[in-house]
Design an enzyme around this catalytic site. Structure first.
Site: not given
Ligand code: C5P
Length: 306
Positions: A9, A100, A136
């Protein structure tokens, strides 16, 4: 054996709100799925095993931190069955690149294991399991173009016409998504605007961007592309500015950092324009490689059964 193809993406809008108490940021995140993608195969196995091929295979963790392995275990646990599968990732999406790719492999593993184990899990359940794996991951199941609210996992598909042509310039070395979000907060604090939920307005989808997508108008879309993480990615990796400038000088309609970076995305007028931008970028010495691709494309789907 089941083979699933899954897209990378780019965020055509990445509006980042304040830091929440749970450590995430509220987003207005317009995801756009591109044809540059990985293939994940699931074959009968003993426990969960994982292998990876492709130019960046050495950078892919093969332990239980890999979202594909976690997806297989989560789906099996949900159905109360033993997770027995040999997963293989044919990796084309840049690793830690802001496209992603890890999330895509998680989504692909959900779909591949669901087919291998004959589970026919309904899509709403797969989307819930995907959201547990990462912000994601649900979008990689849906594909197309969608608005992601909350931390990015609450999806609304968006209307889009035609095909848009993109170039992605891959940098040497990845960027950590949490580190880029932290840098975004640090820059906001340093600018005196604050970084909390009370200080940062909740972002919303840009009507001009939505209209450009619905009209299939690349010039209008180019004028509406935004990424609130771009300043943070550039702060951590200042050399990305040279790559963005090289693509713009080569005739790209617009240039922006893809998600949390460091991959840079360039929107072109058409397929020929994209080819010219990719050639100029490859010759510029500002990136490792440049890929021509297009979108939107569908989300994770089975493309082979053997
Ligand atoms: O959800 P995911 O594990 O991909 O997110 C990785 C990190 O990215 C989270 O731990 C956070 O630090 C940051 N993040 C965030 N806000 C979001 C998505 C991700 O701060 N909406």
């Amino acid at each position: 054996m089941i083979t699933v193809r899954v897209p990378a993406k780019v965020n055509v809008q990445l509006g980042v709100g304040g830091l929440r108490a749970d450590g995430f940021h509220d987003l207005a995140n317009v995801f756009f799925a591109v044809a540059l993608g990985d293939e994940v195969t699931a074959a009968p196995g003993q426990g969960v095993t994982l292998t990876c091929s492709g130019p960046d295979a050495a950078l892919v963790p093969l332990d239980d931190s890999n979202l594909a392995a976690r997806a297989a275990r989560l789906l099996a646990a949900h159905h109360g069955i033993e997770p027995n599968v040999a997963l293989h990732i044919a990796k084309a999406i840049p690793v830690a690149g802001g496209m992603a790719g890890g999330s895509a492999d998680g989504a692909a593993a959900l779909v591949a294991c669901d087919a291998l184990w004959d589970l026919t899990t309904p899509l709403p359940v797969l989307l819930e399991l995907a959201a547990e794996l990462g912000s994601d991951v649900p979008f990689a199941l849906l594909g197309g173009v969608a608005l992601g609210r909350g931390r990015g996992e609450l999806l609304t598909p968006l209307p889009v016409a035609g095909t848009f042509h993109w170039v992605f310039a891959v940098a040497d070395g990845g960027l950590s998504t949490p580190a880029v979000f932290r840098e975004c907060d640090r820059l906001r604090e340093a600018a005196g605007t604050g970084s909390g939920e009370a200080e940062v307005p909740t972002p919303d989808a840009d009507p001009a961007l939505l209209a450009a997508l619905a009209a299939g108008d690349p010039v209008a879309l180019a004028g509406a592309l935004t990424n609130d993480l771009q300043a943070a990615a550039l702060s951590l990796r200042p050399a990305l500015a040279d790559c963005l400038a090289a693509g713009t000088a080569a005739g790209a309609l617009a240039a922006l950092v893809s998600g949390s970076g460091p991959t840079c995305a360039f929107l072109a007028k058409d397929a020929l324009g994209a080819q010219a931008v990719a050639e100029a970028l490859a010759a510029s010495g500002t990136c490792r490689t440049a890929h021509v691709t297009h979108g939107p494309v569908p989300g994770a789907q089975v493309i082979g059964r053997a």
